[in-house]
Design an enzyme around this catalytic site. Structure first.
Site, PDB file in Angstrom:
ATOM      1  N   GLU A  47      -6.310  14.713   3.418  1.00 47.69           N
ATOM      2  CA  GLU A  47      -5.165  14.869   2.506  1.00 47.69           C
ATOM      3  C   GLU A  47      -5.657  14.970   1.059  1.00 47.69           C
ATOM      4  O   GLU A  47      -5.218  15.841   0.299  1.00 47.69           O
ATOM      5  CB  GLU A  47      -4.197  13.693   2.673  1.00 47.69           C
ATOM      6  CG  GLU A  47      -3.429  13.773   3.984  1.00 47.69           C
ATOM      7  CD  GLU A  47      -2.566  12.570   4.292  1.00 47.69           C
ATOM      8  OE1 GLU A  47      -1.726  12.665   5.192  1.00 47.69           O
ATOM      9  OE2 GLU A  47      -2.737  11.502   3.650  1.00 47.69           O
ATOM     10  N   HIS A  72      16.373  31.646  15.268  1.00 45.31           N
ATOM     11  CA  HIS A  72      15.583  32.750  14.733  1.00 45.31           C
ATOM     12  C   HIS A  72      15.996  33.090  13.314  1.00 45.31           C
ATOM     13  O   HIS A  72      17.190  33.052  13.028  1.00 45.31           O
ATOM     14  CB  HIS A  72      15.769  33.956  15.641  1.00 45.31           C
ATOM     15  CG  HIS A  72      14.875  35.090  15.308  1.00 45.31           C
ATOM     16  ND1 HIS A  72      13.509  35.040  15.495  1.00 45.31           N
ATOM     17  CD2 HIS A  72      15.154  36.301  14.768  1.00 45.31           C
ATOM     18  CE1 HIS A  72      12.988  36.190  15.095  1.00 45.31           C
ATOM     19  NE2 HIS A  72      13.956  36.957  14.654  1.00 45.31           N
ATOM     20  N   LYS A  75       0.756   9.492  -2.599  1.00 43.43           N
ATOM     21  CA  LYS A  75       0.016  10.563  -1.927  1.00 43.43           C
ATOM     22  C   LYS A  75       0.898  11.789  -1.739  1.00 43.43           C
ATOM     23  O   LYS A  75       0.523  12.902  -2.087  1.00 43.43           O
ATOM     24  CB  LYS A  75      -0.494  10.015  -0.589  1.00 43.43           C
ATOM     25  CG  LYS A  75      -1.289  10.913   0.277  1.00 43.43           C
ATOM     26  CD  LYS A  75      -0.518  11.665   1.315  1.00 43.43           C
ATOM     27  CE  LYS A  75       0.338  10.954   2.286  1.00 43.43           C
ATOM     28  NZ  LYS A  75      -0.266  10.386   3.440  1.00 43.43           N
ATOM     29  N   CYS A 104       1.301   6.151   1.056  1.00 40.30           N
ATOM     30  CA  CYS A 104       2.156   7.272   1.458  1.00 40.30           C
ATOM     31  C   CYS A 104       2.902   7.931   0.294  1.00 40.30           C
ATOM     32  O   CYS A 104       2.900   9.153   0.166  1.00 40.30           O
ATOM     33  CB  CYS A 104       3.224   6.819   2.452  1.00 40.30           C
ATOM     34  SG  CYS A 104       2.907   5.303   3.349  1.00 40.30           S
ATOM     35  N   TYR A 163      -7.397  11.214   8.188  1.00 36.18           N
ATOM     36  CA  TYR A 163      -6.275  11.836   7.486  1.00 36.18           C
ATOM     37  C   TYR A 163      -6.316  11.609   5.983  1.00 36.18           C
ATOM     38  O   TYR A 163      -5.965  12.515   5.211  1.00 36.18           O
ATOM     39  CB  TYR A 163      -4.930  11.421   8.110  1.00 36.18           C
ATOM     40  CG  TYR A 163      -4.380  10.067   7.703  1.00 36.18           C
ATOM     41  CD1 TYR A 163      -3.427   9.953   6.695  1.00 36.18           C
ATOM     42  CD2 TYR A 163      -4.777   8.905   8.348  1.00 36.18           C
ATOM     43  CE1 TYR A 163      -2.903   8.721   6.331  1.00 36.18           C
ATOM     44  CE2 TYR A 163      -4.258   7.677   7.986  1.00 36.18           C
ATOM     45  CZ  TYR A 163      -3.317   7.584   6.983  1.00 36.18           C
ATOM     46  OH  TYR A 163      -2.807   6.368   6.625  1.00 36.18           O
ATOM     47  N   ILE A 164      -6.774  10.446   5.531  1.00 37.20           N
ATOM     48  CA  ILE A 164      -6.774  10.198   4.087  1.00 37.20           C
ATOM     49  C   ILE A 164      -7.790  11.123   3.405  1.00 37.20           C
ATOM     50  O   ILE A 164      -7.504  11.743   2.375  1.00 37.20           O
ATOM     51  CB  ILE A 164      -7.050   8.707   3.786  1.00 37.20           C
ATOM     52  CG1 ILE A 164      -5.884   7.856   4.312  1.00 37.20           C
ATOM     53  CG2 ILE A 164      -7.239   8.479   2.279  1.00 37.20           C
ATOM     54  CD1 ILE A 164      -6.032   6.357   4.134  1.00 37.20           C
ATOM     55  N   GLU A 197      10.906  27.948  16.530  1.00 41.37           N
ATOM     56  CA  GLU A 197      11.430  28.586  17.744  1.00 41.37           C
ATOM     57  C   GLU A 197      10.314  28.804  18.773  1.00 41.37           C
ATOM     58  O   GLU A 197      10.563  28.881  19.979  1.00 41.37           O
ATOM     59  CB  GLU A 197      12.149  29.898  17.428  1.00 41.37           C
ATOM     60  CG  GLU A 197      11.259  31.006  16.935  1.00 41.37           C
ATOM     61  CD  GLU A 197      12.053  32.273  16.590  1.00 41.37           C
ATOM     62  OE1 GLU A 197      12.766  32.778  17.467  1.00 41.37           O
ATOM     63  OE2 GLU A 197      11.965  32.748  15.438  1.00 41.37           O
ATOM     64  N   THR A 236       0.819  -1.213   0.000  1.00 44.70           N
ATOM     65  CA  THR A 236       0.000   0.000   0.000  1.00 44.70           C
ATOM     66  C   THR A 236       0.851   1.261   0.000  1.00 44.70           C
ATOM     67  O   THR A 236       0.624   2.181  -0.794  1.00 44.70           O
ATOM     68  CB  THR A 236      -0.924  -0.001   1.234  1.00 44.70           C
ATOM     69  OG1 THR A 236      -1.685  -1.196   1.217  1.00 44.70           O
ATOM     70  CG2 THR A 236      -1.847   1.202   1.235  1.00 44.70           C
ATOM     71  N   CYS A 237       1.826   1.320   0.887  1.00 39.43           N
ATOM     72  CA  CYS A 237       2.602   2.558   1.061  1.00 39.43           C
ATOM     73  C   CYS A 237       3.234   2.996  -0.255  1.00 39.43           C
ATOM     74  O   CYS A 237       3.094   4.143  -0.669  1.00 39.43           O
ATOM     75  CB  CYS A 237       3.663   2.349   2.136  1.00 39.43           C
ATOM     76  SG  CYS A 237       4.700   3.792   2.356  1.00 39.43           S
TER      77      CYS A 237
HETATM   78  C1  LIG Z   1      -3.915   6.700   0.843  1.00 36.19           C
HETATM   79  C2  LIG Z   1      -3.018   6.219   1.951  1.00 36.19           C
HETATM   80  C3  LIG Z   1      -2.053   7.060   2.453  1.00 36.19           C
HETATM   81  C4  LIG Z   1      -1.207   6.631   3.459  1.00 36.19           C
HETATM   82  N1  LIG Z   1      -0.273   7.512   3.937  1.00 36.19           N
HETATM   83  C5  LIG Z   1       0.574   7.115   4.910  1.00 36.19           C
HETATM   84  C6  LIG Z   1       1.592   8.000   5.386  1.00 36.19           C
HETATM   85  O1  LIG Z   1       1.704   9.143   4.943  1.00 36.19           O
HETATM   86  N2  LIG Z   1       2.436   7.543   6.343  1.00 36.19           N
HETATM   87  C7  LIG Z   1       2.341   6.275   6.858  1.00 36.19           C
HETATM   88  O2  LIG Z   1       3.147   5.912   7.714  1.00 36.19           O
HETATM   89  N3  LIG Z   1       1.375   5.429   6.441  1.00 36.19           N
HETATM   90  C8  LIG Z   1       0.499   5.814   5.479  1.00 36.19           C
HETATM   91  N4  LIG Z   1      -0.465   4.946   5.022  1.00 36.19           N
HETATM   92  C9  LIG Z   1      -0.589   3.616   5.680  1.00 36.19           C
HETATM   93  C10 LIG Z   1       0.458   2.644   5.155  1.00 36.19           C
HETATM   94  O3  LIG Z   1       0.353   2.565   3.754  1.00 36.19           O
HETATM   95  C11 LIG Z   1       0.234   1.273   5.789  1.00 36.19           C
HETATM   96  O4  LIG Z   1       0.237   1.409   7.189  1.00 36.19           O
HETATM   97  C12 LIG Z   1       1.332   0.289   5.400  1.00 36.19           C
HETATM   98  O5  LIG Z   1       1.409   0.132   4.014  1.00 36.19           O
HETATM   99  C13 LIG Z   1       1.064  -1.072   6.068  1.00 36.19           C
HETATM  100  O6  LIG Z   1       2.013  -2.010   5.642  1.00 36.19           O
HETATM  101  P1  LIG Z   1       1.649  -3.560   5.662  1.00 36.19           P
HETATM  102  O7  LIG Z   1       2.931  -4.275   5.368  1.00 36.19           O
HETATM  103  O8  LIG Z   1       0.936  -3.913   6.889  1.00 36.19           O
HETATM  104  O9  LIG Z   1       0.606  -3.779   4.483  1.00 36.19           O
HETATM  105  P2  LIG Z   1       0.565  -3.316   2.976  1.00 36.19           P
HETATM  106  O10 LIG Z   1       1.600  -2.299   2.677  1.00 36.19           O
HETATM  107  O11 LIG Z   1      -0.847  -2.983   2.711  1.00 36.19           O
HETATM  108  O12 LIG Z   1       0.972  -4.630   2.182  1.00 36.19           O
HETATM  109  C14 LIG Z   1       0.163  -5.773   2.149  1.00 36.19           C
HETATM  110  C15 LIG Z   1       0.397  -6.492   0.834  1.00 36.19           C
HETATM  111  O13 LIG Z   1      -0.184  -7.782   0.906  1.00 36.19           O
HETATM  112  C16 LIG Z   1      -0.751  -8.096  -0.348  1.00 36.19           C
HETATM  113  N5  LIG Z   1      -1.721  -9.167  -0.112  1.00 36.19           N
HETATM  114  C17 LIG Z   1      -2.878  -9.095   0.588  1.00 36.19           C
HETATM  115  N6  LIG Z   1      -3.457 -10.309   0.684  1.00 36.19           N
HETATM  116  C18 LIG Z   1      -2.643 -11.173   0.020  1.00 36.19           C
HETATM  117  C19 LIG Z   1      -2.684 -12.573  -0.220  1.00 36.19           C
HETATM  118  N7  LIG Z   1      -3.659 -13.354   0.278  1.00 36.19           N
HETATM  119  N8  LIG Z   1      -1.685 -13.140  -0.955  1.00 36.19           N
HETATM  120  C20 LIG Z   1      -0.669 -12.371  -1.454  1.00 36.19           C
HETATM  121  N9  LIG Z   1      -0.574 -11.051  -1.244  1.00 36.19           N
HETATM  122  C21 LIG Z   1      -1.542 -10.455  -0.500  1.00 36.19           C
HETATM  123  C22 LIG Z   1      -1.344  -6.786  -0.820  1.00 36.19           C
HETATM  124  O14 LIG Z   1      -1.512  -6.778  -2.228  1.00 36.19           O
HETATM  125  C23 LIG Z   1      -0.264  -5.806  -0.356  1.00 36.19           C
HETATM  126  O15 LIG Z   1       0.703  -5.569  -1.355  1.00 36.19           O
HETATM  127  C24 LIG Z   1      -1.319   5.324   3.988  1.00 36.19           C
HETATM  128  C25 LIG Z   1      -2.293   4.461   3.484  1.00 36.19           C
HETATM  129  C26 LIG Z   1      -3.135   4.898   2.476  1.00 36.19           C
HETATM  130  C27 LIG Z   1      -4.176   3.966   1.948  1.00 36.19           C
END
Ligand SMILES: Cc1cc2nc3c(=O)[nH]c(=O)nc-3n(C[C@H](O)[C@H](O)[C@H](O)COP(=O)(O)OP(=O)(O)OC[C@H]3O[C@@H](n4cnc5c(N)ncnc54)[C@H](O)[C@@H]3O)c2cc1C
Length: 460
Positions: free
Chosen positions: A183, A437, A50, A47, A179-180, A442, A41-42
């Site tokens: 943003e 400053h 975004k 992130c 936040y989403i 500050e 997701t990130c």
């Molecule tokens: C729009 C948006 C903005 C964000 N902005 C921020 C930010 O600014 N700062 C921040 O810290 N966090 C942010 N986040 C949150 C952040 O993206 C998540 O907290 C983070 O990605 C979580 O990581 P994860 O490893 O748990 O899961 P993910 O990164 O979601 O990864 C999970 C992966 O598992 C895969 N998957 C799922 N099920 C299966 C399966 N059965 N078999 C194989 N693959 C599978 C998915 O396709 C995915 O690629 C944001 C999220 C969104 C939606």
């Protein structure tokens, strides 16, 4: 495909990739399965893209503010497809780096959805192959939750689709107050869309400090973002020139896009977890202990799928701690206290630690220091904006237990204040630090007057 591995990771996002790489570094034979794109997701739709859109949207203010500083700009044009194509190129580059790093660490990547058949067997749905694993890590993250099944729900997009709209909507309604939602509201507002935010609660940013919530709302409204609270989308109908959105307790609104940012849910459906006895927690995620271990000892879960603190750095820490604990011989807990966090709205929000209300609930005496001021840049630009800075202090120990900023670079500032808060710095330590400053930061070391003191009455 090896018949048996030491670790099978489901999900190549922030947590899964880190866990796989570090475990392989300790000598484990590791396979990681990803059903969509490596990076999760990130990197792919959170992130990173975004923040790139946030940067794009902020040029609008710069161009406007430049006039007060003597600049004259000729005709300005913005092209959404160029932005999206450039953003996609950068995301593909980062994805390739992730893949290369995994391969260098000798992690085998499989492009398939993975599900559990029994406590030690994973099935790859793309090929039907099965793999036996000594340890399994669930790192499947979370996904957008659309809420109630209202009429016309299929016309609504989530943040996933917002990253790939074919054109910039002239009018967009965003449902959500987190936040989403905010943003994306400021991204579309900065790029020139007419934006309405609809939120069912009293005020946006539930869970944040009340002063932050009020301040940000005022600032967003100054930017002509319409915020409708105590209302929800009741139905969406496609009409000739857009979408007609019915709202509870409010007249209907016609827009070009409707986006729902109404929370996210852990990706647990269809994984086979409950069938093999993995227990779920009260917040809907996989239940884990402080070592990210589930109710089945050789199955672990990290990141958003556990619904603890859903942020990338937290998922990465949890993935790393898992690898250290299980394959590195170093049992490691992740400290989930005082996690700094930001909202990349305009203006930005950066917070760490307790809100005023939380401090009042947990501490006997609380001192509040607060300042709102016009940022220096706004003097010549004439922009109508104010910055908020607030410190929440334990009145007995003097320790700074919360810091809240709404203003330019709030995220950058709060990352560094985070070090001081983690080191248990006191208000006296802040005061002893010389001001730099002229900066906005500050203000954090020059707030002398208490804005309030709360003393909790001893229980009768
Ligand atoms: C729009 C948006 C903005 C964000 N902005 C921020 C930010 O600014 N700062 C921040 O810290 N966090 C942010 N986040 C949150 C952040 O993206 C998540 O907290 C983070 O990605 C979580 O990581 P994860 O490893 O748990 O899961 P993910 O990164 O979601 O990864 C999970 C992966 O598992 C895969 N998957 C799922 N099920 C299966 C399966 N059965 N078999 C194989 N693959 C599978 C998915 O396709 C995915 O690629 C944001 C999220 C969104 C939606």
């Amino acid at each position: 495909m090896p018949e048996e591995v030491d670790l099978f990771v489901i999900g190549a996002g922030s947590g899964g990739v880190r866990a796989a790489r570090i475990s392989a570094g300790y000598g484990a034979r590791v396979v990681i399965a990803e059903e969509y794109r490596v990076g999760g997701t990130c990197v792919i739709r959170g992130c990173v893209p975004k923040k790139l859109l946030v940067y794009a949207s902020r040029f609008a203010d710069e161009f406007e503010d430049a006039a007060g500083y003597g600049w004259t700009l000729s005709e300005l044009k913005f092209d959404w497809p160029t932005l999206i194509a450039n953003k996609d190129r950068e995301i593909a580059r980062i994805e390739a780096v992730y893949i290369a790093n995994l391969e260098r660490a000798k992690v085998k990547i499989v492009r398939s959805r993975a599900v559990l058949l029994d406590p030690h067997t994973v099935k790859l749905t793309a090929t039907g192959e099965t793999v036996r694993a000594k340890h399994i890590l669930i790192a499947t993250g979370g996904g957008p939750h659309r809420g109630a099944d209202i009429a016309g729900i299929d016309h609504a997009i989530s943040s996933n689709e917002a990253f790939h709209l074919p054109e910039l909507p002239k009018r967009i309604l965003i449902q959500g107050g987190g936040y989403i939602a905010l943003e994306f509201a400021t991204i579309f507002n900065g790029l020139g869309s007419d934006v309405t935010v609809v939120y069912r609660g009293d005020n946006i940013l539930r869970g944040f400090d009340d002063d932050v919530r009020k301040h940000l709302r005022t600032e967003l409204e100054k930017r002509a973002i319409k915020i409708i609270t105590k209302a929800t989308v009741d139905g969406i109908e496609k009409i000739d020139h857009g979408l007609c959105v019915e709202l509870t307790d409010h007249e209907a609104i016609v827009v070009d896009e409707v986006m729902f940012a109404t929370g996210r849910r852990p990706n647990i459906a269809g994984l086979g977890l409950e069938e093999i006895g993995v227990k779920m927690g009260t917040t809907g995620g996989v239940a884990v202990d402080e070592f990210s271990q589930t109710s089945i000892p050789h199955i672990y879960a990290v990141g958003d799928v556990t619904n603890r603190i859903n942020l990338t750095p937290v998922a990465i820490r949890e993935g790393h701690a898992f690898a250290d604990s299980v394959f590195g011989g170093k049992p490691t807990r992740v400290d989930h206290a005082d996690v700094p966090t930001a909202v990349f709205s305009e203006p930005e929000v950066g917070v760490i630690g307790l809100t005023e209300a939380e401090a009042c609930r947990t501490l006997a005496k609380v001192d509040i220091y607060k300042s709102t001021f016009r940022p220096m840049k706004a003097t010549l630009s004439g922009r109508d904006t104010r910055t908020l800075m607030k410190l929440v202090v334990d009145g007995h120990t003097g320790r700074v237990v919360g810091a809240h900023i709404v203003g330019a670079d709030a995220g950058e500032m709060i990352q560094l204040i985070g070090v001081a808060v983690k080191m248990k710095a006191t208000k006296a330590d802040f005061d002893a630090t010389m001001a730099l400053h002229p900066t906005a930061a500050e203000e954090l070391v020059t707030m002398r007057e208490k804005a309030a003191t709360h003393v909790r009455q001893a229980a009768e």
